[in-house]
Design a protein around this motif. Sequence first.
Motif, PDB file in Angstrom:
ATOM      1  N   ARG A   8      16.579  16.194 -61.788  1.00 52.54           N
ATOM      2  CA  ARG A   8      15.267  16.828 -61.937  1.00 52.54           C
ATOM      3  C   ARG A   8      15.418  18.301 -62.289  1.00 52.54           C
ATOM      4  O   ARG A   8      14.717  18.828 -63.148  1.00 52.54           O
ATOM      5  N   LEU A   9      16.357  18.975 -61.619  1.00 47.69           N
ATOM      6  CA  LEU A   9      16.583  20.382 -61.906  1.00 47.69           C
ATOM      7  C   LEU A   9      17.156  20.558 -63.312  1.00 47.69           C
ATOM      8  O   LEU A   9      16.711  21.429 -64.066  1.00 47.69           O
ATOM      9  N   ALA A  10      18.105  19.721 -63.689  1.00 47.56           N
ATOM     10  CA  ALA A  10      18.705  19.817 -65.024  1.00 47.56           C
ATOM     11  C   ALA A  10      17.658  19.583 -66.113  1.00 47.56           C
ATOM     12  O   ALA A  10      17.669  20.276 -67.139  1.00 47.56           O
ATOM     13  N   ALA A  11      16.745  18.636 -65.908  1.00 45.92           N
ATOM     14  CA  ALA A  11      15.697  18.388 -66.905  1.00 45.92           C
ATOM     15  C   ALA A  11      14.827  19.627 -67.082  1.00 45.92           C
ATOM     16  O   ALA A  11      14.512  20.018 -68.212  1.00 45.92           O
ATOM     17  N   VAL A  25      10.295  18.908 -52.533  1.00 52.89           N
ATOM     18  CA  VAL A  25       9.663  20.223 -52.677  1.00 52.89           C
ATOM     19  C   VAL A  25      10.090  20.899 -53.979  1.00 52.89           C
ATOM     20  O   VAL A  25       9.462  21.871 -54.397  1.00 52.89           O
ATOM     21  N   LEU A  26      11.116  20.374 -54.612  1.00 58.08           N
ATOM     22  CA  LEU A  26      11.564  20.931 -55.887  1.00 58.08           C
ATOM     23  C   LEU A  26      10.471  20.850 -56.943  1.00 58.08           C
ATOM     24  O   LEU A  26      10.256  21.807 -57.690  1.00 58.08           O
ATOM     25  N   GLU A  27       9.791  19.734 -57.018  1.00 58.17           N
ATOM     26  CA  GLU A  27       8.798  19.526 -58.068  1.00 58.17           C
ATOM     27  C   GLU A  27       7.727  20.614 -58.087  1.00 58.17           C
ATOM     28  O   GLU A  27       7.515  21.246 -59.122  1.00 58.17           O
ATOM     29  N   PRO A  28       7.028  20.866 -56.971  1.00 57.30           N
ATOM     30  CA  PRO A  28       5.997  21.911 -57.037  1.00 57.30           C
ATOM     31  C   PRO A  28       6.585  23.297 -57.277  1.00 57.30           C
ATOM     32  O   PRO A  28       5.963  24.129 -57.949  1.00 57.30           O
ATOM     33  N   ALA A  29       7.771  23.558 -56.749  1.00 61.37           N
ATOM     34  CA  ALA A  29       8.397  24.869 -56.970  1.00 61.37           C
ATOM     35  C   ALA A  29       8.689  25.065 -58.452  1.00 61.37           C
ATOM     36  O   ALA A  29       8.428  26.135 -59.010  1.00 61.37           O
ATOM     37  N   LEU A  30       9.196  24.044 -59.101  1.00 60.93           N
ATOM     38  CA  LEU A  30       9.490  24.149 -60.531  1.00 60.93           C
ATOM     39  C   LEU A  30       8.213  24.174 -61.366  1.00 60.93           C
ATOM     40  O   LEU A  30       8.144  24.873 -62.380  1.00 60.93           O
ATOM     41  N   ALA A  71      25.491  20.965 -65.768  1.00 61.99           N
ATOM     42  CA  ALA A  71      26.498  21.704 -64.996  1.00 61.99           C
ATOM     43  C   ALA A  71      25.843  22.810 -64.170  1.00 61.99           C
ATOM     44  O   ALA A  71      26.215  23.043 -63.015  1.00 61.99           O
ATOM     45  N   THR A  72      24.857  23.472 -64.755  1.00 62.29           N
ATOM     46  CA  THR A  72      24.161  24.532 -64.027  1.00 62.29           C
ATOM     47  C   THR A  72      23.435  23.955 -62.822  1.00 62.29           C
ATOM     48  O   THR A  72      23.484  24.522 -61.720  1.00 62.29           O
ATOM     49  N   ALA A  73      22.774  22.816 -63.002  1.00 64.44           N
ATOM     50  CA  ALA A  73      22.073  22.170 -61.892  1.00 64.44           C
ATOM     51  C   ALA A  73      23.056  21.762 -60.793  1.00 64.44           C
ATOM     52  O   ALA A  73      22.747  21.888 -59.596  1.00 64.44           O
ATOM     53  N   ALA A  74      24.242  21.305 -61.177  1.00 69.03           N
ATOM     54  CA  ALA A  74      25.243  20.931 -60.178  1.00 69.03           C
ATOM     55  C   ALA A  74      25.676  22.144 -59.357  1.00 69.03           C
ATOM     56  O   ALA A  74      25.785  22.083 -58.125  1.00 69.03           O
ATOM     57  N   VAL A 131      22.244  13.463 -56.746  1.00 66.51           N
ATOM     58  CA  VAL A 131      22.159  13.203 -58.185  1.00 66.51           C
ATOM     59  C   VAL A 131      20.709  13.294 -58.655  1.00 66.51           C
ATOM     60  O   VAL A 131      20.422  13.859 -59.713  1.00 66.51           O
ATOM     61  N   ASP A 132      19.784  12.774 -57.869  1.00 66.79           N
ATOM     62  CA  ASP A 132      18.364  12.842 -58.229  1.00 66.79           C
ATOM     63  C   ASP A 132      17.894  14.295 -58.285  1.00 66.79           C
ATOM     64  O   ASP A 132      17.216  14.700 -59.228  1.00 66.79           O
ATOM     65  N   PHE A 133      18.261  15.087 -57.274  1.00 62.93           N
ATOM     66  CA  PHE A 133      17.904  16.512 -57.251  1.00 62.93           C
ATOM     67  C   PHE A 133      18.461  17.207 -58.491  1.00 62.93           C
ATOM     68  O   PHE A 133      17.748  17.921 -59.195  1.00 62.93           O
ATOM     69  N   ARG A 134      19.732  16.977 -58.771  1.00 63.38           N
ATOM     70  CA  ARG A 134      20.363  17.605 -59.933  1.00 63.38           C
ATOM     71  C   ARG A 134      19.699  17.194 -61.235  1.00 63.38           C
ATOM     72  O   ARG A 134      19.512  18.020 -62.137  1.00 63.38           O
TER      73      ARG A 134
END
Length: 188
Positions: free
Chosen positions: A135-138, A73-78, A150-153, A130-133
């Motif tokens: 994608r969020l970090a990118a 669900v991260l992808e559509p939210a981002l 670090a922020t994504a972590a 790690v995958d979630f982090r």
Amino acid sequence: MSPTAAERGREVRRKLLDAAVALISERGWGAVSTRVVAERAGVAPGLVHYHFSSVQALLSEAAVGAMREVGAVLEPALARAGTPAEAMAALASALDPYTGDDPTSLLFTETYLAATRDPALRAAVAEVIVDFRARLAAWLGAHGVAAPEATAAVVGAAVDGLVLQRALDPGLTSAAITPVLTRLMGGQ
């Protein structure tokens, strides 16, 4: 036209995985047995071990698969967010259905606990994290956030912690946490 043997096998496997997800949430990891899963799935108990090497393997695959689905669900939210503040608001809003005592929250709690005792499960859960982090970090890096990894972590750990603590403090809603998450991004 009748389903093929392979299609029937995939259907049984899906039923077992779905039953395992539901039972982990309802009963707890340690209370799920071959018989209970087979009964819930509506299949013979021998099929559990035909499709999975053990009940632990079934539970692990089911739980990690469900965790991946939640992370998706991260992808559509981002994609909808134009700024880091909007991304944090979207992530916080995505947490609102997870009350801490809902089936998905309980599944995560049970899986994290089981992962402390099972190195293979711990590695699989770590891969999801790690995958979630990543994608969020990118996304954060592409939107100018300093130290995106670090922020994504930190944001990922905060998300997990908030879901775990919502059962104890229902006031941890998106309205309460969005301003804090926004400040983490350097916003006001």
